[in-house]
Design an enzyme around this catalytic site. Structure first.
Site, PDB file in Angstrom:
ATOM      1  N   GLY A  71       0.806  -1.219   0.000  1.00  0.00           N
ATOM      2  CA  GLY A  71       0.000   0.000   0.000  1.00  0.00           C
ATOM      3  C   GLY A  71       0.838   1.268   0.000  1.00  0.00           C
ATOM      4  O   GLY A  71       0.511   2.251  -0.677  1.00  0.00           O
ATOM      5  N   THR A  72       1.913   1.264   0.757  1.00  0.00           N
ATOM      6  CA  THR A  72       2.748   2.470   0.847  1.00  0.00           C
ATOM      7  C   THR A  72       3.349   2.805  -0.512  1.00  0.00           C
ATOM      8  O   THR A  72       3.324   3.962  -0.957  1.00  0.00           O
ATOM      9  CB  THR A  72       3.862   2.260   1.895  1.00  0.00           C
ATOM     10  N   ASN A 151      -8.506   3.816   8.167  1.00  0.00           N
ATOM     11  CA  ASN A 151      -7.941   2.674   8.884  1.00  0.00           C
ATOM     12  C   ASN A 151      -8.121   2.747  10.395  1.00  0.00           C
ATOM     13  O   ASN A 151      -8.090   1.734  11.072  1.00  0.00           O
ATOM     14  CB  ASN A 151      -6.454   2.528   8.561  1.00  0.00           C
ATOM     15  N   GLN A 179      -7.813  -0.452   3.077  1.00  0.00           N
ATOM     16  CA  GLN A 179      -8.658  -1.069   4.117  1.00  0.00           C
ATOM     17  C   GLN A 179      -9.952  -1.645   3.553  1.00  0.00           C
ATOM     18  O   GLN A 179     -10.728  -2.224   4.307  1.00  0.00           O
ATOM     19  CB  GLN A 179      -8.986  -0.035   5.209  1.00  0.00           C
ATOM     20  N   SER A 199      -3.525  -3.402  -0.829  1.00  0.00           N
ATOM     21  CA  SER A 199      -2.390  -4.123  -0.254  1.00  0.00           C
ATOM     22  C   SER A 199      -2.795  -5.545   0.127  1.00  0.00           C
ATOM     23  O   SER A 199      -3.873  -5.747   0.689  1.00  0.00           O
ATOM     24  CB  SER A 199      -1.928  -3.355   0.985  1.00  0.00           C
ATOM     25  N   HIS A 201      -1.719  -7.726   2.442  1.00  0.00           N
ATOM     26  CA  HIS A 201      -1.772  -8.248   3.817  1.00  0.00           C
ATOM     27  C   HIS A 201      -2.975  -7.774   4.624  1.00  0.00           C
ATOM     28  O   HIS A 201      -3.112  -8.115   5.792  1.00  0.00           O
ATOM     29  CB  HIS A 201      -0.461  -7.959   4.558  1.00  0.00           C
ATOM     30  N   THR A 237      12.252  -7.371 -10.468  1.00  0.00           N
ATOM     31  CA  THR A 237      11.767  -8.733 -10.683  1.00  0.00           C
ATOM     32  C   THR A 237      10.499  -8.952  -9.872  1.00  0.00           C
ATOM     33  O   THR A 237      10.423  -8.557  -8.705  1.00  0.00           O
ATOM     34  CB  THR A 237      12.854  -9.743 -10.239  1.00  0.00           C
ATOM     35  N   CYS A 325       0.976   1.972  12.845  1.00  0.00           N
ATOM     36  CA  CYS A 325       2.208   2.592  12.363  1.00  0.00           C
ATOM     37  C   CYS A 325       2.675   3.697  13.297  1.00  0.00           C
ATOM     38  O   CYS A 325       3.832   4.053  13.309  1.00  0.00           O
ATOM     39  CB  CYS A 325       1.999   3.179  10.980  1.00  0.00           C
TER      40      CYS A 325
END
Ligand SMILES: Cc1ncc(COP(=O)(O)O)c(C=O)c1O
Length: 389
Positions: A71-72, A151, A179, A199, A201, A237, A325
């Site tokens: 996401g970042t 979030n 989210q 994202s 995860h 890659t 975070c």
């Protein structure tokens, strides 16, 4: 001891079925997808299959999906990519005060280079007013970025409406859907978005993989230079196992999201009602209805969020105070400040974020344990003693 994980907004456990799908891509199908031989082509095929899955899930075309590291990176790519590509057209970006740091920090970075950033306020529920977006637009505006759902407090923004304004005014519109992918239905056309971040995860997929949806015709300046992967939009890659895992996580969400929303909404509301009715001087943060099905954020007066968190942790319950975070910082959450909370209440906030594995027993356990912890901590608070006298 019971172990209950209610911090799924920070990260989710990788679903066992996702892990199974990924495993062969570490040891059997390990070729570089850019290689022309069979080893490479088999890996490339898996990536393209995942790309098609993800694209179909959000109503996009496969070539509109770029795989990133999360996401970042996707947010940085969106903000800086548009800013540098459209520098000649203007230097103004509109966003909101409650965005994730992965949006706010790239904006601050650009501000130092002469870009102008407007951070729109939100109301007491955390909602951006689309009329404010319209008013903030100037002839130098090149991008609007408003998150799909927050979030910390779970508020879902009126994205389709904001997107309509952006389209009418001819400005690119980005949304941070980190989210929401896998938690709410997403259709990029219905939402009127040009660029969207997500994202792996956060939807029971692996960490270290994300996507950026870029509508056909939208130009972004790449910032990873190197090979010509991802149609020269993102060098490096490919993370083949990660991408396969992302695709599998999306497959599962496609099948299970409807039921999951129903289950989590019920558990969320049980937890909210239980906390507000058994612990006095509490309030719900975020919108009561326009809210993520898995988000509970409450402020509990006369107690420190950190103390509650540590006490809950000793009882086997994992949650968070502020966003993961920033939870190591003592600054109150910028999101809770933006919805108008006093410092004291912001410091006494807890976020429980539910997930696929959350059960009714888990919620009952929290509701059994939390009031006792709050009572114990309040019994040590001079302010609380003064209040109840
Ligand atoms: C709304 C939002 N955007 C962006 C991110 C960053 O995503 P990642 O951890 O994949 O870099 C997060 C992570 O918590 C988030 O909640």
């Amino acid at each position: 001891m019971k172990k209950i994980y209610l911090d799924n907004a920070a990260t989710t456990p990788t679903d066992a079925r996702v892990l199974q799908a990924m495993l062969p891509y570490f040891t059997e199908v390990y070729g570089n997808p850019s290689s022309l031989h069979a080893f490479g082509q088999e890996a490339k095929h898996a990536i393209e299959e995942a790309r098609c899955n993800v694209a179909a899930f959000i109503g996009a075309k496969p070539e509109e999906i770029v795989f990133t590291s999360g996401g970042t990176e996707s947010n940085n790519f969106a903000i800086k990519g548009v800013a540098y590509a459209r520098r000649e057209k203007g230097n103004h970006i509109i966003t909101s005060k409650i965005e994730h740091h992965a949006i706010l920090e790239p904006c601050h970075f650009l501000e130092k280079q002469g870009f102008e950033i407007t951070c729109l306020p939100v109301d007491e529920y955390g909602l951006v007013d689309p009329a404010d977006v319209d008013k903030a637009i100037t002839d130098r505006t090149i991008l609007i970025s408003v998150m799909h759902a927050n979030n910390e407090i779970g508020t879902i923004q009126p994205i389709a409406e904001i997107g309509k304004i952006a389209r009418r005014r001819g400005i690119y519109f980005h949304t941070d859907a980190v989210q929401t992918l896998g938690h709410l239905p997403i259709d990029v056309d219905a939402l009127n978005v040009d660029i969207l971040s997500a994202s792996g995860h956060k939807l029971c997929g692996p960490k270290g993989v994300g996507i950026l949806y870029i509508r056909k015709g939208v130009r972004l300046r790449p910032f990873m230079h190197g090979g010509d992967q991802e149609q020269q939009r993102r060098a490096s890659t490919h993370n083949v196992p990660g991408i396969v895992g992302f695709g599998k996580a999306v497959d599962l969400a496609k099948e299970e999201m409807g039921k999951e929303i129903e289950k989590l909404t019920f558990l969320r509301d049980t937890l909210i009602k239980g906390i507000l009715s058994t612990i006095e001087f509490t309030r719900l943060n975020g919108h009561p209805i326009q809210r993520l099905p898995n988000n509970v954020n409450v402020s509990i007066a006369y107690v420190e969020g950190e103390s509650m968190l540590l006490n809950l942790d000793m009882e086997g319950i994992a949650c968070s105070t502020g966003s993961a975070c920033t939870s190591s910082s003592l600054e109150p959450s910028h999101v809770l400040m933006a919805i108008g909370l006093f410092h004291e209440l912001a410091h006494g906030s807890l976020r429980f974020s539910l997930g696929r594995q959350t059960s009714e027993d888990d919620i009952d356990y929290v509701l059994t344990v939390l009031p006792g912890i709050v009572n114990k901590l309040r019994s040590m608070s001079p302010l609380y003693k003064k209040e109840v006298k």
